[in-house]
Design a protein around this motif. Structure first.
Motif, PDB file in Angstrom:
ATOM      1  N   SER A  92       0.998   7.730  11.687  1.00  0.00           N
ATOM      2  CA  SER A  92       0.683   7.307  10.322  1.00  0.00           C
ATOM      3  C   SER A  92      -0.190   8.305   9.574  1.00  0.00           C
ATOM      4  O   SER A  92      -0.565   8.066   8.426  1.00  0.00           O
TER       5      SER A  92
ATOM      6  N   TYR B 115      10.057   6.152   9.360  1.00  0.00           N
ATOM      7  CA  TYR B 115       9.668   4.839   8.847  1.00  0.00           C
ATOM      8  C   TYR B 115      10.467   4.600   7.580  1.00  0.00           C
ATOM      9  O   TYR B 115      10.323   5.349   6.601  1.00  0.00           O
TER      10      TYR B 115
ATOM     11  N   GLY C 271      12.120   2.537  -4.966  1.00  0.00           N
ATOM     12  CA  GLY C 271      11.773   2.203  -3.591  1.00  0.00           C
ATOM     13  C   GLY C 271      12.842   2.647  -2.608  1.00  0.00           C
ATOM     14  O   GLY C 271      13.824   3.307  -2.949  1.00  0.00           O
TER      15      GLY C 271
ATOM     16  N   VAL D 238      10.878   2.603   4.406  1.00  0.00           N
ATOM     17  CA  VAL D 238       9.988   1.768   3.612  1.00  0.00           C
ATOM     18  C   VAL D 238      10.806   0.654   2.946  1.00  0.00           C
ATOM     19  O   VAL D 238      11.710   0.923   2.156  1.00  0.00           O
ATOM     20  N   GLN D 239      10.493  -0.588   3.272  1.00  0.00           N
ATOM     21  CA  GLN D 239      11.242  -1.728   2.729  1.00  0.00           C
ATOM     22  C   GLN D 239      10.459  -2.331   1.558  1.00  0.00           C
ATOM     23  O   GLN D 239       9.889  -3.421   1.645  1.00  0.00           O
ATOM     24  N   ASP D 240      10.495  -1.609   0.437  1.00  0.00           N
ATOM     25  CA  ASP D 240       9.744  -2.018  -0.752  1.00  0.00           C
ATOM     26  C   ASP D 240      10.645  -2.213  -1.956  1.00  0.00           C
ATOM     27  O   ASP D 240      10.191  -2.089  -3.095  1.00  0.00           O
TER      28      ASP D 240
ATOM     29  N   ASN E 164      10.891  -0.628   9.361  1.00  0.00           N
ATOM     30  CA  ASN E 164       9.615  -0.427   8.678  1.00  0.00           C
ATOM     31  C   ASN E 164       8.469  -0.449   9.683  1.00  0.00           C
ATOM     32  O   ASN E 164       7.509  -1.212   9.594  1.00  0.00           O
TER      33      ASN E 164
ATOM     34  N   ARG F 117       8.048  12.721   2.991  1.00  0.00           N
ATOM     35  CA  ARG F 117       8.646  11.497   2.426  1.00  0.00           C
ATOM     36  C   ARG F 117       9.819  11.892   1.538  1.00  0.00           C
ATOM     37  O   ARG F 117       9.681  12.766   0.676  1.00  0.00           O
TER      38      ARG F 117
ATOM     39  N   THR G 295      12.231   7.049   2.839  1.00  0.00           N
ATOM     40  CA  THR G 295      12.021   7.150   4.281  1.00  0.00           C
ATOM     41  C   THR G 295      11.017   8.263   4.555  1.00  0.00           C
ATOM     42  O   THR G 295      11.034   9.310   3.904  1.00  0.00           O
TER      43      THR G 295
END
Length: 299
Positions: free
Chosen positions: A250, A276, A139, A278-280, A112, A257, A142
């Protein structure tokens, strides 16, 4: 097999007849009617797919109910696979790294964060093939970033300033930071900091790529009379410049995505992108299997 939407593009890329749909104006395309098991055995299909990869930089497919052997065989069409020093591989398929995240997983870093895989290696991976085994209900997306576009859109004076700069990339300062001192030092002995150009040239397309990321610690040749009047020009001057360059990943206009589903696959060119994870999704479970392809030394 995935149904082909009416909007899918059939415009050839080179001699490609694979049907695809670009996902953004900057990066990424989804392929339709393609089985990666077939591609692993078909020279023509592989050539067409690789041409699409070089153009779109990351390719996505769904409904890839392929075996681990087929996953490995497809990835090896690009080159030999590499293990990861801190993530386990499937015992029967060396190089197929298991990235399994659940409630019992230890804290892990640099998924992340915007990063290019393993730039702490002297020869970072050429690319990767990542397959989703299990995904949370919500969630776990990536994001991928086009770092060719990130370089192209830099102000001209920044391009001039970073021309010829080189930077260090470290596994010790990232993954090693959570280790006991002795273990961290052993890790650095095995993987000494790598030095790469801040702007690399893609070996196949000739494109210029902004090549700094979460593994990059500092410039190694910024401290010259042209750049430095007083020490403060170097610190924090050089570090501020590096942070500015890292922050370019960013920018949403350079990104795509991807929402994972079981048996979906992403294939990316690690030389021209960052990503990235995403660790959600806690307490959900996310299980992925990745084949990383050995690359060459950036220039």
């Amino acid at each position: 097999m995935t149904n082909t939407p009416e909007s899918a593009d059939s415009t050839p890329v080179g001699s490609s007849t694979i049907r695809f749909e670009p996902l953004t104006c900057s990066i990424g395309a989804e392929l339709f009617g393609v089985d990666l098991g077939d591609v692993s055995r078909d020279d023509t299909l592989f050539t067409e797919l690789k041409a699409l990869l070089l153009k779109y930089k990351v390719l996505f497919l769904r409904d890839q109910d392929i075996s681990r052997a087929e996953h490995v065989a497809f990835a090896r069409r690009f080159g030999e696979l590499e293990d990861h020093p801190l993530a386990s591989s499937d015992p029967e398929h060396p190089g197929l790294v298991r990235i399994y995240k659940d409630l019992d997983s230890p804290a892990e870093h640099y998924e992340n964060a915007y990063h290019c895989d393993a730039t702490w290696r002297q020869k970072p991976p050429m690319g990767c093939v990542l397959r989703c085994v299990e995904t949370p209900k919500a969630g776990g997306d990536t994001i991928w970033v086009n770092m060719v576009e990130a370089y192209a859109k830099l102000p001209d004076y920044i391009k001039t300033l970073i021309d010829g700069l080189r930077a260090r990339h470290s596994i010790e300062a990232t993954f090693g930071a959570v280790m006991p001192v002795a273990q961290r030092h052993r890790l650095k002995e095995y993987f000494p900091d790598a030095e790469h150009p801040v702007v690399r040239t893609h070996p196949e397309t000739g494109e210029k790529v902004l090549f700094v990321n979460a593994y990059t610690t500092h410039f190694v040749n910024f401290h010259t009379p042209e750049n430095i009047r007083y020490g403060i020009d170097y610190a924090p001057g050089g570090s501020n410049l590096l942070n500015y360059l890292i922050s370019q990943a960013s920018i949403p206009e350079y990104q795509v995505r991807w929402r994972w589903t079981p048996n979906s696959v992403a294939i990316w060119d690690n030389r021209s992108t960052q990503h990235y994870a995403v660790q959600d999704y806690w307490p959900g479970v996310r299980k992925m299997e990745r084949a990383g392809i050995i690359g060459d030394r950036p220039f």
